[in-house]
Design a protein around this motif. Sequence first.
Motif, short mmCIF file in Angstrom:
data_model
loop_
_atom_site.label_atom_id
_atom_site.label_comp_id
_atom_site.label_asym_id
_atom_site.label_seq_id
_atom_site.Cartn_x
_atom_site.Cartn_y
_atom_site.Cartn_z
N SER A 92 -19.31 18.96 57.06
CA SER A 92 -19.28 17.87 56.09
C SER A 92 -19.55 18.38 54.69
O SER A 92 -20.23 19.36 54.47
N ILE B 212 -22.84 17.94 65.08
CA ILE B 212 -23.81 17.32 64.17
C ILE B 212 -23.84 15.81 64.38
O ILE B 212 -24.91 15.20 64.48
N GLN B 213 -22.67 15.19 64.43
CA GLN B 213 -22.62 13.74 64.56
C GLN B 213 -23.18 13.28 65.91
O GLN B 213 -23.85 12.24 66.00
N ARG B 214 -22.94 14.07 66.94
CA ARG B 214 -23.50 13.75 68.26
C ARG B 214 -25.03 13.86 68.22
O ARG B 214 -25.75 12.99 68.74
N LEU C 181 -26.96 13.62 65.55
CA LEU C 181 -27.49 12.57 64.67
C LEU C 181 -27.54 11.23 65.40
O LEU C 181 -28.54 10.49 65.29
N ALA C 182 -26.50 10.92 66.13
CA ALA C 182 -26.47 9.65 66.86
C ALA C 182 -27.60 9.59 67.88
O ALA C 182 -28.26 8.53 68.05
N ARG D 254 -28.64 19.38 62.55
CA ARG D 254 -27.68 20.39 62.08
C ARG D 254 -28.07 21.70 62.77
O ARG D 254 -28.62 22.61 62.18
N LYS E 279 -30.90 9.01 65.98
CA LYS E 279 -30.96 7.64 65.46
C LYS E 279 -31.23 6.65 66.59
O LYS E 279 -31.97 5.67 66.41
N GLU F 79 -18.79 19.72 62.94
CA GLU F 79 -19.09 18.33 62.59
C GLU F 79 -19.31 17.46 63.82
O GLU F 79 -20.19 16.59 63.82
N ALA F 80 -18.53 17.67 64.86
CA ALA F 80 -18.68 16.84 66.07
C ALA F 80 -20.07 17.03 66.68
O ALA F 80 -20.72 16.06 67.11
N ASP G 110 -10.73 19.29 59.03
CA ASP G 110 -10.93 19.13 60.47
C ASP G 110 -9.61 19.00 61.22
O ASP G 110 -9.58 18.74 62.42
#
Length: 444
Positions: free
Chosen positions: A150, A184-186, A188-189, A208, A192, A181-182, A158
């Motif tokens: 990101s 990181i987003q996994r 982060l989710a 990260r 959260k 990125e995939a 991407d």
Amino acid sequence: MSTILIKNAQVVNENEIKNLDVFIKNGRIEKIEPSIDATADQVIDATGLHLFPGLIDDQVHFREPGLTHKANIFSESRAAVAGGTTSFMEMPNTVPNALTQKLLQDKYDIAQDTSLANYSFFMGAGNDNLDEVLKTNPRDVCGIKIFMGSSTGNMLVDNEQALEAIFKNAPTLIATHCEDEATIQRNLAAYKEKYGDDVTIEMHPLIRSAEACYLSSSKAVELAKKNNTRLHILHISTGRETALFQNNIPLEQKRITSEACIHHLWFSDEDYKTKGNFIKWNPAVKTANDREQILEAVLDGHIDVIATDHAPHTFEEKSQPYLQAPSGGPLVQFALQALLDMVKQGKLTLEQVVQKTAHNTAICFQIEQRGFIREGYWADLVLVDLNKPFDVTKECILSKCGWSPFEGHQFSSTIEHTFVSGNLAYSDGKIIEVGTGHRLLFNR
């Protein structure tokens, strides 16, 4: 242009330290000898001081155009020069993103008028601007930047076909930011879901993650090997990644090179407790073990250069809760002093600092007549007192953001004088605005 004679300096250059005089004329080093008897407009007695080639920082974010509430080329080049960095290469994720040759030229035009240091700017790669990327001139542009993770704006590349096409057809060096990125987003989710809005800075290197870095870096290396691309991977943050690189061939022969940054050599995840978001970077500062392995890779040649990833944000922006606070921080003003502290600690030698911040950067990017103290080369030089402590206070910070992760630290050395393309641009704690730096040229 005036002539300058530097007398009695301990010159650190090409793996040697010698007591020498240096004579500068018309911006270039005209003569280097143990003793020079010549008339000069200015004579500097460097007795007790060490003379280094000016640092060449291959990764900075000076924020102009579009994000100038954080920084601009003038303010950050002042900070660079005050810290002994005489040349910089700046990233394309400004606003607008430098994704066309015209937008790239706009940045060069600003620097020509305002930069106190020598400069170059990366051309930005996106998912759909290959035609513009292919127009990049290897002679006067440092490289092409790909965010494989990101980024500010819309610069995440991407699309697999776009990546392949850039690696296959790039007319010059590609520099990459590598985080998957995939992954990181996994991550982060998951954090959260577990913690809601109470995700904290201590979780940053877990979100990260080392895995995210390795997945992306190894992919970049694979693409480069497949296409014989000249690849330079920025800000290595994990020990595992260092094994991706070679140390058994001369740097001039490497097609794949890498960079370590000051913050990954200085801080560890233990420092989040006291520094919080002010050491929030992408890639994240990770474990002390990662830090030690990165240093070892710098020393043994797996990692080729040291830079800063100078990326200022305002104090107010960094003071927000973790999820809202942007990543990045100012480093360029104190990079050399931080490395010289590491010399005092026995982690590096003076010769290694010069090699990794000037010589190797010049070799990696094929920079014309800079990065070494040689007759005929441009006089990009810095004189340092290794035994004069320097306290980092808010008052001495020249970055526009007005803060530093080193605030409150006492460095063991002081930058006394900085010369940019033969001009004395910083002396005795004061910036001397004698003119702008030069656009870097490359032997390609």
